[in-house]
Design a protein around this motif. Structure first.
Motif, PDB file in Angstrom:
ATOM      1  N   ALA A  32      45.347  19.396  15.232  1.00 27.01           N
ATOM      2  CA  ALA A  32      44.852  18.219  15.943  1.00 27.01           C
ATOM      3  C   ALA A  32      43.374  17.979  15.664  1.00 27.01           C
ATOM      4  CB  ALA A  32      45.089  18.380  17.442  1.00 27.01           C
ATOM      5  N   VAL A  33      42.602  19.047  15.557  1.00 24.42           N
ATOM      6  CA  VAL A  33      41.178  18.918  15.236  1.00 24.42           C
ATOM      7  C   VAL A  33      41.002  18.525  13.770  1.00 24.42           C
ATOM      8  CG1 VAL A  33      39.023  20.234  14.940  1.00 24.42           C
ATOM      9  CG2 VAL A  33      40.332  20.406  17.075  1.00 24.42           C
ATOM     10  N   LYS A  34      41.764  19.125  12.880  1.00 24.53           N
ATOM     11  CA  LYS A  34      41.692  18.744  11.468  1.00 24.53           C
ATOM     12  C   LYS A  34      42.007  17.265  11.274  1.00 24.53           C
ATOM     13  CE  LYS A  34      42.857  23.178   9.194  1.00 24.53           C
ATOM     14  NZ  LYS A  34      43.119  24.056  10.357  1.00 24.53           N
ATOM     15  N   ALA A  35      42.917  16.729  12.092  1.00 21.54           N
ATOM     16  CA  ALA A  35      43.313  15.332  11.965  1.00 21.54           C
ATOM     17  C   ALA A  35      42.173  14.380  12.313  1.00 21.54           C
ATOM     18  CB  ALA A  35      44.526  15.049  12.852  1.00 21.54           C
ATOM     19  N   LEU A  36      41.181  14.847  13.066  1.00 24.03           N
ATOM     20  CA  LEU A  36      40.013  14.035  13.432  1.00 24.03           C
ATOM     21  C   LEU A  36      38.808  14.341  12.543  1.00 24.03           C
ATOM     22  CD1 LEU A  36      40.297  14.409  17.315  1.00 24.03           C
ATOM     23  CD2 LEU A  36      40.867  12.380  15.958  1.00 24.03           C
ATOM     24  N   THR A  37      39.054  15.108  11.491  1.00 19.95           N
ATOM     25  CA  THR A  37      37.985  15.608  10.617  1.00 19.95           C
ATOM     26  C   THR A  37      37.905  14.775   9.340  1.00 19.95           C
ATOM     27  OG1 THR A  37      38.189  17.856  11.462  1.00 19.95           O
ATOM     28  CG2 THR A  37      37.328  17.627   9.226  1.00 19.95           C
TER      29      THR A  37
END
Length: 341
Positions: free
Chosen positions: A138-143
């Protein structure tokens, strides 16, 4: 018509073939179950030695995920922590990804949530987000771009100097990147790995003083990384003996070293690989208690159960996976991630 002797020989041959596949040890059964499932077993460098030794591939999380994606295995069994299995699923969405214990989390990955990152981004709307691979899907998707400990400097240097950078989640790796790049507009999230943060400068200085001829291998996630550079800067340890390295970098350095003793500042599971890479060198932990309780949740018994029962499967929402994959691919396009985390 074939003679009875030929049939008898064929029968005996078939029996021997069957017998050769009957497991006689834990390792034999694991490998046989993996063969039946067309599964590849991956083990992170911080796993217990028994797991490392039975795996088809041992290494850092990103390198293992890339190996899995390139293999022809139907099933990926990731002996590591949850975000690592997620990364394998991101890079190989069509494969079944299993982890021997779904509760094997990560204090560093858990130090920032997707909601926290959204809020941080709203405070710096024009910033480029650089996330360590040790983060959730989920964090990678906002990166915008992912990085590893070995290429974090290269990734940040690829960003125009006038753009703000949000670097997350590890504060010690972020401080290392800021120190090397001299970048003033690099904002750092104050997360940490509980194991690496616990290896402190006083311990490192004391161990270095007790072993004056030793080399120092220090992971940039460690709280003692700054202390290692201070020891070199003050001449207390020759600068050429102080090496800030990813786990993959440590293995490369281990194969090249001509020293007799190396003090290692990272999770103690790494010692198994280092000692195999260079058996004549005495690799000693800076902190012998630096053991990740999450990594050690993966046991031989759980790996065997995982293969027998095909559990626990790791799933990533396709939309999340696609966005996260873009961030990882951008990192790879900038430069080879080397030894990764």
């Amino acid at each position: 018509m074939a003679s009875p002797g030929i049939f008898e020989e064929a029968h005996v041959s078939a029996q021997l073939s069957t017998l050769s596949r009957i497991p006689t040890t834990w390792g034999d059964e694991v490998r046989e179950l993996a063969r039946q499932a067309n599964a590849v077993i991956l083990a992170h460098n911080y796993q217990v030695p028994e797991i490392q030794d039975i795996a088809h591939h041992t290494g850092d999380s990103l390198a293992l995920s890339r190996i899995a994606a390139a293999s022809d295995a139907d099933v990926i069994v990731f002996c590591g922590v949850h975000f690592m299995a997620e990364t394998a699923k991101i890079l190989a969405p069509e494969r079944t990804v299993l982890i021997p214990d779904a509760n094997a989390g990560c204090s560093l990955a858990d130090s920032i949530t997707a909601d926290q990152l959204r809020d941080w981004k709203s405070e710096h709307p024009d910033a480029v987000v650089v996330s360590y691979v040790n983060t959730t899907a989920a964090v990678k998707a906002l990166t915008d771009i992912c990085c590893t400990s070995s290429n974090a400097v290269e990734v940040v240097e690829s960003i125009p100097a006038d753009r703000e950078v949000l670097f997350l989640p590890d504060q010690f790796l972020g401080a290392h990147v800021r120190r090397v790049t001299g970048r003033k507009n690099l904002h750092i999230w104050m997360g940490e790995c509980h194991v690496h943060a616990g290896i402190n400068g006083d311990e490192l200085a004391a161990r270095a003083a007790a072993n004056p001829d030793a080399e120092l291998f220090v992971h940039p996630e460690c709280g003692c990384a700054t202390s290692a550079l201070y020891l070199a800067g003050e001449g207390l340890v020759p600068a050429e003996r102080v090496k800030i390295l990813s786990t993959g970098g440590m293995l490369d350095a281990a194969r090249r070293t001509t020293g007799g003793t190396v003090l290692v500042a990272t999770e103690i599971g790494m010692l198994h690989q280092l000692r195999q890479a260079s058996p004549s060198v005495d690799f000693q932990p800076v902190n012998a208690q630096a053991s990740c309780r999450y990594m050690k949740m993966i046991t031989p018994e759980k790996l065997l159960r995982c293969l027998r029962e095909r559990r626990d499967e790791v799933l990533v929402d396709p939309e999340t996976a696609a966005a996260a994959r873009t961030a990882v691919q951008r990192m790879i396009e900038i430069g080879q991630p080397g030894g990764a985390e």
